[in-house]
Scaffold this motif. Structure first.
Motif, PDB file in Angstrom:
ATOM      1  N   GLU A  41       8.436   3.359  12.679  1.00  0.00           N
ATOM      2  CA  GLU A  41       7.556   2.275  13.123  1.00  0.00           C
ATOM      3  C   GLU A  41       8.332   0.995  13.431  1.00  0.00           C
ATOM      4  N   ASN A  42       9.592   0.919  12.990  1.00  0.00           N
ATOM      5  CA  ASN A  42      10.392  -0.291  13.180  1.00  0.00           C
ATOM      6  C   ASN A  42      11.357  -0.196  14.363  1.00  0.00           C
ATOM      7  N   ASP A  82      11.087  -3.290  16.667  1.00  0.00           N
ATOM      8  CA  ASP A  82      11.687  -4.468  16.046  1.00  0.00           C
ATOM      9  C   ASP A  82      13.209  -4.399  16.081  1.00  0.00           C
ATOM     10  N   ALA A  83      13.757  -3.221  15.855  1.00  0.00           N
ATOM     11  CA  ALA A  83      15.213  -3.059  15.900  1.00  0.00           C
ATOM     12  C   ALA A  83      15.738  -3.363  17.297  1.00  0.00           C
ATOM     13  N   PHE A  84      15.015  -2.906  18.309  1.00  0.00           N
ATOM     14  CA  PHE A  84      15.426  -3.177  19.683  1.00  0.00           C
ATOM     15  C   PHE A  84      15.349  -4.673  19.978  1.00  0.00           C
ATOM     16  N   LEU A  85      14.251  -5.320  19.619  1.00  0.00           N
ATOM     17  CA  LEU A  85      14.089  -6.747  19.897  1.00  0.00           C
ATOM     18  C   LEU A  85      15.137  -7.574  19.174  1.00  0.00           C
ATOM     19  N   LYS A 112      26.711  -1.649  15.201  1.00  0.00           N
ATOM     20  CA  LYS A 112      25.762  -0.755  15.861  1.00  0.00           C
ATOM     21  C   LYS A 112      24.370  -0.869  15.255  1.00  0.00           C
ATOM     22  N   GLN A 113      23.357  -1.010  16.104  1.00  0.00           N
ATOM     23  CA  GLN A 113      21.969  -1.103  15.652  1.00  0.00           C
ATOM     24  C   GLN A 113      21.325   0.271  15.708  1.00  0.00           C
ATOM     25  N   LEU A 114      20.898   0.775  14.538  1.00  0.00           N
ATOM     26  CA  LEU A 114      20.303   2.098  14.430  1.00  0.00           C
ATOM     27  C   LEU A 114      19.017   2.037  13.631  1.00  0.00           C
ATOM     28  N   VAL A 115      18.175   3.045  13.855  1.00  0.00           N
ATOM     29  CA  VAL A 115      16.963   3.221  13.046  1.00  0.00           C
ATOM     30  C   VAL A 115      17.028   4.594  12.396  1.00  0.00           C
ATOM     31  N   LYS A 116      16.876   4.612  11.088  1.00  0.00           N
ATOM     32  CA  LYS A 116      16.845   5.871  10.326  1.00  0.00           C
ATOM     33  C   LYS A 116      15.400   6.345  10.249  1.00  0.00           C
TER      34      LYS A 116
END
Length: 333
Positions: free
Chosen positions: A309-310, A313-316, A326-330
């Motif tokens: 769901e985040n 937000d991680a992209f923004l 590096k920006q990642l989502v687990k």
């Protein structure tokens, strides 16, 4: 169980917002003959995705409205009707932003966690590291004692560029936007000089940092920062153009200085590139990057946010400079 996915709800004007995205659910499609069912583990969010939200031609097709966005993903094979994949295999590839994906496996690569942590295959051992490697070594061609300037130096690409330049004997100047990033580049990565573009006078700081001019400028940001760096380039300078994040959310293109006279008088090379241009050399590059990582010669950082769901937000967060590395989502274990 339902399959949750993230759709492009609208084409943003300027900076994207949460309204740019829409969550939808659908049934999970069981794999048929020749297909596999993947469960998403990690999602990479990257600045270039902003340009794909516009309905204009580029080096990759734009995202389609009312369809899932896509990008670099690590996933686990949950079910397989394809002899090339077994249940439990971990793979990476360009996949849609959804919890489960049914695919024929085309374009996927198996990865081995015994060589490096899984997330490294979306960063330093993935397209991020390869972008730094080929842009710097094949276009920038840094030489011993030359001065290399890197903008976006605390981003996933920039920090690898700076470290490779140091390995080649160059003097490295980084440009970043927070005290945390400045301290990291100085203390952990041993950059020779670091400029905080939010607090320092960039041009004055560059003149101090580069008394002998700039031989290589690895451009990740564009805009006024790049104008300042380019004013200091030496004869035969090389300028790889990797990204222009300062421009991605502008509705109208900025008027910029005409660079042809500068490039002419300095006999300089400025070249844009896409990492896919160097696909034939990926295997050898990953091997060399992997050796540098194992030997502690190249370090990397990851900013991992939990929860599917985040992802928006991680992209923004990329555009407010939240991420170090590096920006990642687990999404799942």
């Amino acid at each position: 169980m339902k399959n949750e996915k993230i759709m492009l709800a609208e084409r943003p004007k300027g900076l994207p917002t949460k309204d740019t995205f829409r969550f939808e659910n659908e049934d999970i499609k069981e794999p048929s003959e020749g297909e596999i069912l993947l469960k998403t583990l990690y999602i990479s969010v990257d600045p270039y995705m902003r340009s794909r939200m516009n309905d204009k031609e580029s080096y990759v097709p734009p995202f389609k409205l009312d369809e899932p966005l896509n990008g670099g993903i690590i996933a686990r094979v949950e079910k397989s009707q394809n002899d090339a994949f077994q249940e439990g295999d971990i793979v990476t590839g360009r996949l849609p932003w959804q919890r489960y994906t049914t695919t024929d496996g085309d374009g996927l690569q198996k990865i081995d966690e015994s060589i490096a942590p899984l997330t490294a295959y979306l960063g330093v051992l993935g397209l991020t590291g390869l972008t730094a490697y080929f842009g710097l070594l094949h276009i920038g061609e840094p030489k011993e004692n030359e001065t290399v300037v890197v903008s976006g130096a605390a981003g996933a690409v920039g920090m690898v560029v700076g470290q490779i330049a140091k390995l080649k004997g160059a003097r490295v100047v980084g440009i970043a936007g927070s005290k945390q990033k400045i301290d990291y580049l100085k203390e952990e990565l041993n950059f020779d000089y670091v400029i905080n573009y939010k607090e320092d006078n960039v041009l004055a700081s560059l003149k101090e940092a580069c008394p002998n001019g700039v031989d290589v400028y690895f451009d990740n940001v564009g805009g006024s920062i790049s104008d300042d760096v380019l004013s200091l380039i030496n004869k035969f300078a090389r300028i790889p153009i990797c990204g222009q994040i300062s421009q991605y959310n502008k509705e109208e293109a900025e008027r910029v200085p005409r660079l042809q006279p500068l490039l002419l008088t300095k006999s300089a090379l400025m070249k844009g590139f896409i990492v896919g241009d160097y696909a034939d050399g990926f295997k050898e590059a990953v091997e060399e990057l992997g050796k540098w990582v194992r030997d502690g010669k190249v370090k990397y950082e990851e900013n991992i946010i939990g929860g599917f769901e985040n992802v928006p937000d991680a992209f923004l967060g990329l555009f407010s400079g939240d991420n170090l590395g590096k920006q990642l989502v687990k999404v799942d274990e």
